[in-house]
Write an enzyme that holds these catalytic residues in place. Structure first.
Site, PDB file in Angstrom:
ATOM      1  N   TRP A   1       0.840  -1.197   0.000  1.00 21.55           N
ATOM      2  CA  TRP A   1       0.000   0.000   0.000  1.00 21.55           C
ATOM      3  C   TRP A   1       0.875   1.246   0.000  1.00 21.55           C
ATOM      4  CZ3 TRP A   1      -2.016   2.995   4.622  1.00 21.55           C
ATOM      5  CH2 TRP A   1      -2.966   3.950   4.221  1.00 21.55           C
TER       6      TRP A   1
ATOM      7  N   LYS B   1       4.666  -3.344   5.581  1.00 18.29           N
ATOM      8  CA  LYS B   1       5.178  -2.609   4.418  1.00 18.29           C
ATOM      9  C   LYS B   1       6.560  -2.057   4.746  1.00 18.29           C
ATOM     10  CE  LYS B   1       4.637   1.915   2.295  1.00 18.29           C
ATOM     11  NZ  LYS B   1       3.895   3.186   2.362  1.00 18.29           N
TER      12      LYS B   1
ATOM     13  N   GLN C   1      -8.514 -10.036   5.531  1.00 19.02           N
ATOM     14  CA  GLN C   1      -7.356  -9.162   5.745  1.00 19.02           C
ATOM     15  C   GLN C   1      -7.822  -7.898   6.455  1.00 19.02           C
ATOM     16  OE1 GLN C   1      -4.498  -6.488   2.970  1.00 19.02           O
ATOM     17  NE2 GLN C   1      -4.520  -8.661   2.415  1.00 19.02           N
TER      18      GLN C   1
ATOM     19  N   PRO D   1       0.657  -4.091  10.800  1.00 18.70           N
ATOM     20  CA  PRO D   1       0.957  -4.758  12.075  1.00 18.70           C
ATOM     21  C   PRO D   1       1.859  -3.933  12.992  1.00 18.70           C
ATOM     22  CG  PRO D   1       2.271  -5.718  10.322  1.00 18.70           C
ATOM     23  CD  PRO D   1       1.290  -4.784   9.659  1.00 18.70           C
TER      24      PRO D   1
ATOM     25  N   ASP E   1       1.506  -8.805  -1.395  1.00 15.89           N
ATOM     26  CA  ASP E   1       0.126  -8.342  -1.395  1.00 15.89           C
ATOM     27  C   ASP E   1       0.012  -7.017  -2.142  1.00 15.89           C
ATOM     28  OD1 ASP E   1      -2.679  -8.507   0.218  1.00 15.89           O
ATOM     29  OD2 ASP E   1      -1.992  -6.427   0.116  1.00 15.89           O
TER      30      ASP E   1
ATOM     31  N   HIS F   1     -11.993  -5.796  -1.543  1.00 10.35           N
ATOM     32  CA  HIS F   1     -11.158  -4.935  -0.708  1.00 10.35           C
ATOM     33  C   HIS F   1     -11.881  -4.409   0.535  1.00 10.35           C
ATOM     34  CE1 HIS F   1      -7.435  -2.149  -1.162  1.00 10.35           C
ATOM     35  NE2 HIS F   1      -7.693  -2.384   0.102  1.00 10.35           N
TER      36      HIS F   1
ATOM     37  N   ASN G   1      12.270  -7.377   9.247  1.00 13.95           N
ATOM     38  CA  ASN G   1      10.903  -7.893   9.411  1.00 13.95           C
ATOM     39  C   ASN G   1      10.832  -9.403   9.228  1.00 13.95           C
ATOM     40  OD1 ASN G   1      10.033  -5.297   9.878  1.00 13.95           O
ATOM     41  ND2 ASN G   1       9.164  -5.002   7.839  1.00 13.95           N
TER      42      ASN G   1
ATOM     43  N   SER H   1     -11.638  -8.546   2.769  1.00 17.44           N
ATOM     44  CA  SER H   1     -10.773  -7.648   3.531  1.00 17.44           C
ATOM     45  C   SER H   1     -11.628  -6.607   4.231  1.00 17.44           C
ATOM     46  CB  SER H   1      -9.764  -6.962   2.591  1.00 17.44           C
ATOM     47  OG  SER H   1      -8.843  -6.166   3.316  1.00 17.44           O
ATOM     48  N   ASN H   2     -11.264  -6.304   5.462  1.00 16.82           N
ATOM     49  CA  ASN H   2     -11.944  -5.284   6.265  1.00 16.82           C
ATOM     50  C   ASN H   2     -13.393  -5.651   6.589  1.00 16.82           C
ATOM     51  OD1 ASN H   2      -9.742  -3.208   6.298  1.00 16.82           O
ATOM     52  ND2 ASN H   2     -10.066  -3.303   4.086  1.00 16.82           N
TER      53      ASN H   2
ATOM     54  N   TYR I   1      -4.318   0.207  -5.138  1.00 16.95           N
ATOM     55  CA  TYR I   1      -2.968   0.707  -4.893  1.00 16.95           C
ATOM     56  C   TYR I   1      -2.326   1.283  -6.150  1.00 16.95           C
ATOM     57  CZ  TYR I   1      -3.305  -2.269  -0.690  1.00 16.95           C
ATOM     58  OH  TYR I   1      -3.690  -2.864   0.473  1.00 16.95           O
TER      59      TYR I   1
ATOM     60  N   LYS J   1      -6.653  -7.438  -4.824  1.00 21.56           N
ATOM     61  CA  LYS J   1      -7.981  -7.151  -4.281  1.00 21.56           C
ATOM     62  C   LYS J   1      -8.818  -6.397  -5.300  1.00 21.56           C
ATOM     63  CE  LYS J   1      -5.619  -6.284   0.089  1.00 21.56           C
ATOM     64  NZ  LYS J   1      -4.351  -5.841  -0.540  1.00 21.56           N
TER      65      LYS J   1
END
Length: 271
Positions: free
Chosen positions: A19, A227, A157, A185, A42, A105, A237, A135-136, A47, A72
């Site tokens: 994103w 990200k 997601q 996260p 992802d 999405h 990460n 998602s969401n 995006y 998405k």
């Protein structure tokens, strides 16, 4: 790398979220991520970077089949045919024959969830995607989507971090074999100065970000897609699989906070 297995499919516990990555920055970040060991990427129609993500995968020495790739569908696509057309466009942008996971999405209050899920299932039957998901979605929305889908809903997601641990949703997903994919996260950087995470970072010789990621991926049925565009942070990460938090530490880290979650949301929109 550790993995979650859903419906016989192994998904890397850490992936790359893209994103707000654009142009050459996006292509370079995805290419670097693949080079240093990421196998889970992802993206989304919204995006506006599917072409750059696809170029990075094509240029990488990693085989396409070894990358778990998600995109998405924008929620403005509300009927079966528009979902199909938009997904075909995504595949063309990505330069791939299929994605591993296709999500809607956001829930659209003006759309029929049954129609949307039927559109995703059409794409699966046509070979555009191997799995479908959302998602969401909240618990009730996810329950409705599952009932409307012929194929299992593979993931939901959602924003997920120590200040927004999604307890009810997490329990529902665990009970119904739905993967919870955690975006943001690190709370858009909000956890970096958290006293509990900084204390545990000293104990484990890790960074606060690594402690937050370990907290996320140590949970059953959860994968995370932080990200990053810098190689140092991309490597950092991934480096969260050589230690394990205690049960007591997991409880200390999880502190639901609407204030901190709201601040994280604003940082993400304004940053």
């Amino acid at each position: 790398m550790e993995y979650e297995t859903v419906g016989g499919e192994r998904v890397p516990k850490i992936g790359l979220g893209t994103w707000r990555m654009q142009g050459e920055t996006c292509r370079r970040a995805v290419r670097t991520a693949l080079d240093v060991g990421y196998r889970h990427v992802d993206t989304a129609q919204a995006y506006d970077n599917e072409r750059q993500v696809g170029r990075a995968i094509a240029e990488s020495s990693v085989d396409r089949e070894d990358v778990f790739l998600t995109t998405k569908v924008w929620p403005g696509h509300t009927d079966r045919e528009s979902i199909r057309r938009s997904t075909a466009s995504s595949l063309a942008q990505l330069g791939v024959e299929y994605v591993d996971l296709l999500l809607v999405h956001w829930p659209n209050p003006l759309a029929s969830t049954a129609e949307v899920m039927t559109g995703l299932n059409d794409c699966r039957r046509e070979g555009f995607t191997r799995h479908v998901g959302v998602s969401n979605f909240g618990v009730d929305q996810l329950r409705t989507a599952r009932a409307a889908s012929d194929a299992p809903v593979f993931t939901n997601q959602v924003q997920f971090h120590p200040y927004k641990p999604q307890r009810d949703l997490r329990a529902y997903c665990q009970a119904h074999d739905v993967l919870l994919t955690a975006y943001s996260p690190l709370a858009h950087g909000g956890i970096l100065h958290d006293d509990v995470l900084r204390e545990l970072a000293v104990v484990y010789d890790k960074s606060p970000a690594q402690i937050a990621l370990r907290w996320a991926v140590q949970q059953e049925g959860v994968v995370a897609i932080p990200k990053s565009t810098s190689e140092r942070h991309l490597r950092e990460n991934l480096d969260v699989f050589d230690f394990r938090l205690t049960d007591e530490e997991m409880v200390r880290i999880e502190r639901p906070s609407r204030l901190r979650s709201g601040a994280s949301f604003l940082r993400g929109r304004l940053g």
